[in-house]
Design a protein around this motif. Structure first.
Motif, PDB file in Angstrom:
ATOM      1  N   LYS A 187      25.591  43.137  41.654  1.00  0.00           N
ATOM      2  CA  LYS A 187      26.478  42.488  42.893  1.00  0.00           C
ATOM      3  C   LYS A 187      25.527  42.623  44.258  1.00  0.00           C
ATOM      4  CE  LYS A 187      30.219  41.003  44.649  1.00  0.00           C
ATOM      5  NZ  LYS A 187      30.914  39.752  44.522  1.00  0.00           N
ATOM      6  N   ARG A 188      25.642  41.615  44.804  1.00  0.00           N
ATOM      7  CA  ARG A 188      24.723  41.411  46.247  1.00  0.00           C
ATOM      8  C   ARG A 188      25.944  41.049  47.283  1.00  0.00           C
ATOM      9  NH1 ARG A 188      21.004  38.531  42.730  1.00  0.00           N
ATOM     10  NH2 ARG A 188      19.375  39.852  42.407  1.00  0.00           N
ATOM     11  N   THR A 195      20.157  41.631  52.650  1.00  0.00           N
ATOM     12  CA  THR A 195      20.895  41.776  51.440  1.00  0.00           C
ATOM     13  C   THR A 195      20.912  43.128  50.681  1.00  0.00           C
ATOM     14  OG1 THR A 195      19.937  39.314  51.010  1.00  0.00           O
ATOM     15  CG2 THR A 195      20.827  40.544  48.964  1.00  0.00           C
ATOM     16  N   THR A 202      27.488  39.147  41.026  1.00  0.00           N
ATOM     17  CA  THR A 202      26.705  37.827  41.523  1.00  0.00           C
ATOM     18  C   THR A 202      26.083  37.564  40.262  1.00  0.00           C
ATOM     19  OG1 THR A 202      26.420  39.114  43.632  1.00  0.00           O
ATOM     20  CG2 THR A 202      24.775  37.361  42.934  1.00  0.00           C
TER      21      THR A 202
END
Length: 225
Positions: free
Chosen positions: A9-10, A17, A58
């Motif tokens: 998960k970004r 980031t 993500t």
């Protein structure tokens, strides 16, 4: 059973980031109990959100009983949360203008039972957490421990398969903390729940058979003796 594979998960923070989760692989068996610990910002709550179908990764898969929560429709996710997953939070999240019984009934509304059945099931759930005599009280008329018991009853009234708890004792003193944990552990055994809890409290973490320590988005599993 949960099967997480390569879950990442970004988030964007300005030009940076951040990987809240970085390729997490994790299996949680049906009826299992897991505590998640780690530093603030390490990804604990993000991982719990993935397990609770509150957010999507993500990349990677979050599979619950053969259903990949990362790819199914929003409508299906809503149904999974309503039917299969109970949530308990640090801040109780009770509606202040509703009685204990009415707060518990709110969890049943999406499932569609008639009013009489909702009332009966809510009463039974409150009895199971020791609040049979407090059903008509508002949250403001109850202690923190009693409010958390209402929240637990609300999570369990729909008879979920999974119970997820995010710092459920964080707002309680030590004696009440132990009471609530004894209650949660008893309900886990009684109902055969899959129980996952985030906590910063090492004393509580040591009570669980499995501990997931998460740092910089990566998970290490320890089996407690």
């Amino acid at each position: 059973m949960y099967q997480l594979t390569g879950v990442t998960k970004r988030y964007r923070r300005g030009k940076e980031t951040i990987d809240a989760l970085a390729g997490v692989d994790l299996t949680i068996e049906d009826g299992g109990r897991l505590v998640i610990q780690g530093p603030t910002g390490g990804g604990k709550s993000t991982l719990l959100q993935m397990l609770g179908a509150l957010d999507r990764p993500t990349a990677g898969q979050v599979v619950l009983d053969g259903l990949d929560l990362a790819t199914v429709s929003e409508a299906r996710l809503t149904r999974v949360r309503a039917e299969s997953i109970g949530f308990v939070f640090q801040s109780f999240n009770l509606i202040p203008t509703l009685t204990a019984q009415e707060n518990v009934e709110t969890a049943l509304v999406p499932l569609g039972p008639k009013a009489g059945e909702r009332r009966a099931r809510a009463a039974e759930a409150l009895e199971s957490v020791g609040l049979g005599e407090r059903m008509g009280h508002l949250p403001g008329e109850m202690s923190g421990g009693q409010q958390q018991r209402v929240a637990i009853a609300r999570a369990l009234v729909k008879k979920p398969k999974v119970l997820l708890a995010d710092e459920p004792t964080g707002n309680l003193d030590e004696s009440m903390r132990d009471e609530i944990m004894d209650l949660l552990e008893g309900l886990w055994k009684e109902h055969g729940l899959t129980f996952v809890m985030v906590t910063h409290d090492s004393a509580l973490a040591r009570r669980a058979p499995r501990l997931a320590t998460i740092r910089h988005g990566r998970v290490t599993i320890t089996e407690n003796p």
